[in-house]
Motif scaffolding. Structure first.
Motif, PDB file in Angstrom:
ATOM      1  N   GLY A  15       0.792  -1.226   0.000  1.00 14.69           N
ATOM      2  CA  GLY A  15       0.000   0.000   0.000  1.00 14.69           C
ATOM      3  C   GLY A  15       0.817   1.264   0.000  1.00 14.69           C
ATOM      4  N   VAL A  16       2.152   1.140   0.029  1.00 17.41           N
ATOM      5  CA  VAL A  16       3.022   2.322   0.046  1.00 17.41           C
ATOM      6  C   VAL A  16       3.564   2.581  -1.357  1.00 17.41           C
ATOM      7  N   LYS A  17       3.436   3.809  -1.817  1.00 18.26           N
ATOM      8  CA  LYS A  17       4.037   4.204  -3.086  1.00 18.26           C
ATOM      9  C   LYS A  17       5.465   4.670  -2.810  1.00 18.26           C
ATOM     10  N   VAL A  18       6.415   4.086  -3.511  1.00 22.87           N
ATOM     11  CA  VAL A  18       7.832   4.393  -3.292  1.00 22.87           C
ATOM     12  C   VAL A  18       8.371   5.182  -4.473  1.00 22.87           C
ATOM     13  N   ASN A  19       8.936   6.347  -4.194  1.00 26.58           N
ATOM     14  CA  ASN A  19       9.569   7.172  -5.222  1.00 26.58           C
ATOM     15  C   ASN A  19      11.071   7.221  -4.953  1.00 26.58           C
ATOM     16  N   ILE A  20      11.870   6.804  -5.931  1.00 24.24           N
ATOM     17  CA  ILE A  20      13.329   6.783  -5.795  1.00 24.24           C
ATOM     18  C   ILE A  20      13.912   7.921  -6.628  1.00 24.24           C
ATOM     19  N   ILE A  21      14.734   8.730  -6.001  1.00 19.66           N
ATOM     20  CA  ILE A  21      15.370   9.859  -6.681  1.00 19.66           C
ATOM     21  C   ILE A  21      16.872   9.708  -6.559  1.00 19.66           C
ATOM     22  N   CYS A  22      17.580   9.609  -7.686  1.00 21.25           N
ATOM     23  CA  CYS A  22      19.038   9.484  -7.696  1.00 21.25           C
ATOM     24  C   CYS A  22      19.667  10.799  -8.152  1.00 21.25           C
ATOM     25  N   HIS A  23      20.558  11.328  -7.331  1.00 20.95           N
ATOM     26  CA  HIS A  23      21.279  12.556  -7.645  1.00 20.95           C
ATOM     27  C   HIS A  23      22.613  12.532  -6.915  1.00 20.95           C
ATOM     28  N   PRO A  24      23.536  13.423  -7.253  1.00 22.82           N
ATOM     29  CA  PRO A  24      24.724  13.605  -6.413  1.00 22.82           C
ATOM     30  C   PRO A  24      24.316  14.037  -5.010  1.00 22.82           C
ATOM     31  N   VAL A  25      25.187  13.779  -4.043  1.00 26.91           N
ATOM     32  CA  VAL A  25      24.830  13.970  -2.648  1.00 26.91           C
ATOM     33  C   VAL A  25      24.475  15.411  -2.316  1.00 26.91           C
ATOM     34  N   ASP A  26      25.146  16.397  -2.916  1.00 23.87           N
ATOM     35  CA  ASP A  26      24.845  17.790  -2.568  1.00 23.87           C
ATOM     36  C   ASP A  26      23.439  18.180  -3.008  1.00 23.87           C
ATOM     37  N   GLU A  27      23.006  17.682  -4.177  1.00 21.96           N
ATOM     38  CA  GLU A  27      21.641  17.959  -4.636  1.00 21.96           C
ATOM     39  C   GLU A  27      20.613  17.290  -3.726  1.00 21.96           C
ATOM     40  N   LEU A  28      20.914  16.060  -3.300  1.00 24.80           N
ATOM     41  CA  LEU A  28      19.986  15.341  -2.425  1.00 24.80           C
ATOM     42  C   LEU A  28      19.860  16.032  -1.072  1.00 24.80           C
ATOM     43  N   MET A  29      20.951  16.545  -0.553  1.00 25.44           N
ATOM     44  CA  MET A  29      20.900  17.227   0.739  1.00 25.44           C
ATOM     45  C   MET A  29      20.070  18.511   0.647  1.00 25.44           C
ATOM     46  N   THR A  30      20.141  19.190  -0.475  1.00 30.00           N
ATOM     47  CA  THR A  30      19.300  20.370  -0.692  1.00 30.00           C
ATOM     48  C   THR A  30      17.834  19.962  -0.730  1.00 30.00           C
TER      49      THR A  30
END
Length: 299
Positions: free
Chosen positions: A118-133
């Motif tokens: 029942g959980v929708k999972v969204n995976i986002i891949c980016h460099p670490v600095d973009e992910l931290m933002t």
């Protein structure tokens, strides 16, 4: 003011298009336009500048956007707190991961969706600095990466496992039987490295800047699967976290000597923000299965 109006406004702002936003939101463009007009009428302010090809934010729209996002996030948090009381893991989870860390999450993701359909999972891949933002702006719920060399004051980081930078090569490479390698020894190799900004590359660049050796970097690839295929089919060498490499693919992973090669696997969350049930459950499953994964890597 309705939450759906805020949701519509945020999506239009993200896509800069009424038509694209309508497709994503699965509503008609006329419905979208009317709801935005109602929102602007209630606020007595123009939020968007429209023309035939492009939509942009007015100054008031720019100021309103962060508040709209926060209101939507607060609403999601309230719903999730109620689910938490009921002990129900539902809703959605936005997981950020770096390219070099993502292979570690594959098995856990499959287990998670089987256990919690029942959980929708969204995976986002980016460099670490973009992910931290993105994490700071609450656009993702949790980030998985190797420990960053940068400091982020509003983000808490927790270690999952110890790892290190390794030289990865095909099992027929002349150095494939070595137990460890120094960075200097790799100056005699042809290197195919992860792209600039990727965490393993950051560790290599930091170490290489302190050496007098010249390194023969023939190729840079920001897709880990492609990079490993190239290395497996040649005598080029790459540098990645040891945990990134799955055994049985014609590759060997040899630790690089030096304290600077440490790459701790971590998860990161925003400080002072309520954690969704689904987020807590996913982190728990990663923590529970990490020992099995690391044993597979023969650490």
């Amino acid at each position: 003011m309705e939450l759906r109006q805020l949701k519509y406004f945020v999506k239009i702002a993200e896509l800069s298009s009424f038509s694209e936003a309508a497709k994503v939101l699965n509503v008609t463009q006329s419905t979208l336009s009317q709801q935005i007009k109602n929102l602007e009428d209630e606020l007595d302010a123009a939020l968007l500048v429209r023309d035939n090809r492009h939509v942009s934010l007015t100054d008031l729209g720019q100021a309103f956007l962060p508040q709209a996002k926060k209101t939507l996030a607060d609403a999601d948090t309230t719903i999730d707190k109620i689910r938490n009381v009921k002990g129900v893991v539902t809703g959605s989870i936005n997981i950020g991961t770096t390219y070099t860390f993502s292979p570690i999450l594959t098995d856990v993701l499959l287990l998670f969706i089987r256990k919690h359909p029942g959980v929708k999972v969204n995976i986002i891949c980016h460099p670490v600095d973009e992910l931290m933002t993105m994490l700071s702006q609450q656009e993702v719920d949790v980030v998985f990466s190797y420990r960053s060399t940068e400091s982020y004051p509003d983000i808490e980081s927790y270690s999952l496992f110890f790892n290190r930078l390794s030289a990865v090569m095909c099992d027929t490479h002349p150095l494939a039987d070595r137990k460890t390698l120094t960075l200097g020894e790799l100056s005699n190799c042809t290197l195919a490295l992860p792209g600039t900004g990727m965490q393993a590359r950051n560790v290599f660049d930091s170490m290489a800047s302190k050496k007098t050796n010249n390194f023969n970097i023939q190729m840079e690839v920001n897709d880990i699967a492609m990079l490993l295929d190239i290395v497996a089919s040649s005598h080029m060498v790459t540098l990645l976290s040891h945990a990134t490499i799955k055994r049985g693919h014609g590759l060997v992973s040899i630790p690089v000597e030096g304290d600077e090669c440490r790459m701790d696997g971590c998860y990161h969350v925003k400080s002072g923000v309520y954690m969704k049930c689904a987020t807590r459950e996913f982190i728990r499953m990663v923590d529970d299965t990490k020992s099995l994964y690391i044993r597979k890597m023969n650490l």
